[in-house]
Design a protein around this motif. Sequence first.
Motif, PDB file in Angstrom:
ATOM      1  N   CYS A 204    -159.458 -24.886  21.550  1.00  0.00           N
ATOM      2  CA  CYS A 204    -160.521 -25.227  20.594  1.00  0.00           C
ATOM      3  C   CYS A 204    -161.662 -24.222  20.752  1.00  0.00           C
ATOM      4  O   CYS A 204    -162.129 -23.994  21.872  1.00  0.00           O
ATOM      5  CB  CYS A 204    -161.019 -26.646  20.861  1.00  0.00           C
ATOM      6  SG  CYS A 204    -162.503 -27.067  19.936  1.00  0.00           S
TER       7      CYS A 204
ATOM      8  N   CYS B  49    -164.853 -26.476  22.326  1.00  0.00           N
ATOM      9  CA  CYS B  49    -164.878 -27.087  23.664  1.00  0.00           C
ATOM     10  C   CYS B  49    -163.926 -26.399  24.634  1.00  0.00           C
ATOM     11  O   CYS B  49    -163.893 -26.745  25.813  1.00  0.00           O
ATOM     12  CB  CYS B  49    -164.544 -28.577  23.564  1.00  0.00           C
ATOM     13  SG  CYS B  49    -162.845 -28.901  23.092  1.00  0.00           S
TER      14      CYS B  49
ATOM     15  N   HIS C  13    -156.569 -31.586  19.010  1.00  0.00           N
ATOM     16  CA  HIS C  13    -156.817 -31.721  20.445  1.00  0.00           C
ATOM     17  C   HIS C  13    -155.745 -32.608  21.064  1.00  0.00           C
ATOM     18  O   HIS C  13    -155.155 -33.440  20.388  1.00  0.00           O
ATOM     19  CB  HIS C  13    -158.175 -32.372  20.705  1.00  0.00           C
ATOM     20  CG  HIS C  13    -159.333 -31.486  20.411  1.00  0.00           C
ATOM     21  ND1 HIS C  13    -159.821 -31.309  19.147  1.00  0.00           N
ATOM     22  CD2 HIS C  13    -160.097 -30.710  21.227  1.00  0.00           C
ATOM     23  CE1 HIS C  13    -160.847 -30.464  19.184  1.00  0.00           C
ATOM     24  NE2 HIS C  13    -161.039 -30.082  20.430  1.00  0.00           N
TER      25      HIS C  13
ATOM     26  N   CYS D 108    -164.188 -33.745  22.486  1.00  0.00           N
ATOM     27  CA  CYS D 108    -164.816 -32.653  21.748  1.00  0.00           C
ATOM     28  C   CYS D 108    -165.873 -33.209  20.792  1.00  0.00           C
ATOM     29  O   CYS D 108    -165.621 -34.154  20.059  1.00  0.00           O
ATOM     30  CB  CYS D 108    -163.749 -31.894  20.974  1.00  0.00           C
ATOM     31  SG  CYS D 108    -164.391 -30.505  20.069  1.00  0.00           S
TER      32      CYS D 108
ATOM     33  N   PHE E 254    -165.330 -31.647  16.701  1.00  0.00           N
ATOM     34  CA  PHE E 254    -164.292 -32.107  15.779  1.00  0.00           C
ATOM     35  C   PHE E 254    -164.045 -33.593  15.945  1.00  0.00           C
ATOM     36  O   PHE E 254    -163.814 -34.069  17.055  1.00  0.00           O
ATOM     37  CB  PHE E 254    -162.975 -31.376  16.049  1.00  0.00           C
ATOM     38  CG  PHE E 254    -162.969 -29.964  15.572  1.00  0.00           C
ATOM     39  CD1 PHE E 254    -162.613 -29.671  14.266  1.00  0.00           C
ATOM     40  CD2 PHE E 254    -163.351 -28.931  16.413  1.00  0.00           C
ATOM     41  CE1 PHE E 254    -162.618 -28.357  13.822  1.00  0.00           C
ATOM     42  CE2 PHE E 254    -163.364 -27.618  15.970  1.00  0.00           C
ATOM     43  CZ  PHE E 254    -162.997 -27.323  14.669  1.00  0.00           C
TER      44      PHE E 254
HETATM   45 ZN    ZN Z   1    -162.846 -29.077  20.831  1.00  0.00          ZN
END
Ligand code: ZN
Length: 396
Positions: free
Chosen positions: A34, A37, A55, A61, A64
Motif C-alpha cells: 500500500c 501504510c 489489504h 490503514c 483506504f
Molecule cells: Zn494502506
Amino acid sequence: MLTAKNHNGSLVTLFNIETKEKIIEMKKEGHYHCPCCENEVTIKAGKMKVPHFAHKRNSSCHAFSEPESEYHLLGKLNLYQWVSTQYPATLEAYIPEIKQRADILVMSGNKKYAIEFQCSSIPEEVFIQRTNSYLSAGIFPVWILGEKNINKLGQNEFSLRHFDWLFLSGSQESPSIVAYCPLKHRLAKLHKIIPFSPRTAFALHSHFPLSGLSFNDLFEMQSGVFPFLSRWREKRRAWSFHNGKSANWKDPFYRNLYINQLTPATLPPEIGIPVPGIHMVETAAIRWQSYIFTDTIYRKEEGRPVLMNEFIQAYRNRIDMGHIRLRVLPLISEKDCLFPLFGYVSFLLSTGYIEEREKGYFKVRKKVEIPRTVAQAVELEKNFYYVHQNLLQWGK
Ligand SMILES: [Zn+2]
C-alpha cells in the motif's frame, strides 16, 4: 485500491491491465504494498470484477476504507480516465501533509482539486473533516455522489437522506448535487432543490454522458423552471389532512399551533410555501414558517409596525430552541443562515401582507385570513395558489 507499489517501489496501476494472463503474471511477480501504510496488499480479480488491490485482513490503514465496491472502483477509474485527458491527474493520490488520500487529484492551472467519488455513507464528521483538510491544504474538494444513492420518487421528486444533503455545493442561491453512475457512464445533477420536508425534495434532474462533458462543466450552474407547484400543493394538502388527525401534542410545533388556536387542517396557505433559500433549512417549511408567522405578525393588527429585527429574533430563538434546524452544508462556503428567512419576509412583502416604511421597518398592511373550517381552508388555499402561482413557481 487501484494503485500499489511493486517490489521496486514504483507505482503500478491496474486500470489498463485487463487480460487474465497479465493479472496472473502480476500475481506471480510477487509482493505489492500500500503506498500509504506500506502494508502488503494482494491483487483481487475475478471474471466480472474490476481488478484491484486489497489489504490483507486486519489492516488498520487510514487511507483506504475497504472493502471497496465494484461500483466505486469502476466509477473512480472512469472518472480518472475522463479527467486525465483534460488535466494532469493522479489516481488515489496520497497527500502527506493532511494524511489523506484523494480518489483523484486534479491539477488545473495553479488550482488543485480532489475528486471524491462517494458511494457509501460515511459519518457527517468524517465528511466535514475531509472537506476541511483539503481546504486547509489549498485543495478544492469535489464530492461526487454515487448515483445509485439517489432515490427518485417521481419526475422531479426525490428522497434525499441526511447524508446526500452534504453533497450540496455551489452558491447558496443555486446549489446542486453532482452524482455519477459508472454503469450508465453518465453524470447527473440535481439543481433547484426545493425540499418539502427533511427528506423529500423537488429538483430539476439532468444527466449527461460523461464523454460529452468537461471537468469545468461540473461547476456550471443550470437554470430552468420545472413544474413542482401542483405536487407541492398535493403534499401540503395531504399533510394537513393527515396531521389534523394524528397531531402529537408533545411536539413543540403542534403545541405552538394549539396555543395560537390554529390547527394543521386549517392553517392558512401562507404557511408552508416554497421560498428561495428553503434548501438551507432542514425543518419542513410548514413548521418553520408557522413559527415565524405566529411569533411575528399573527397577533398584530393592521397598521401596526413590525421590524426586520423581530423576524430575525423569532427565527434565531426558534433555532436556539431546536425548533428550527438548519442543514449542515459543508460544501457551501459562503452562506447566510438568514437567507431563507429573507425569502419568507420578501414573500410577505410581495403579497402585500406587510409593507416597508423604511429599511428594516415594516407595517402590517393586511391580516392573513385564518380559515375557521376545513371547507374554508380548502377554498382559501385554492384562491391563494391561483393568485400567487407565478410568485410561488419561482426560479425565474
Ligand atoms: Zn494502506
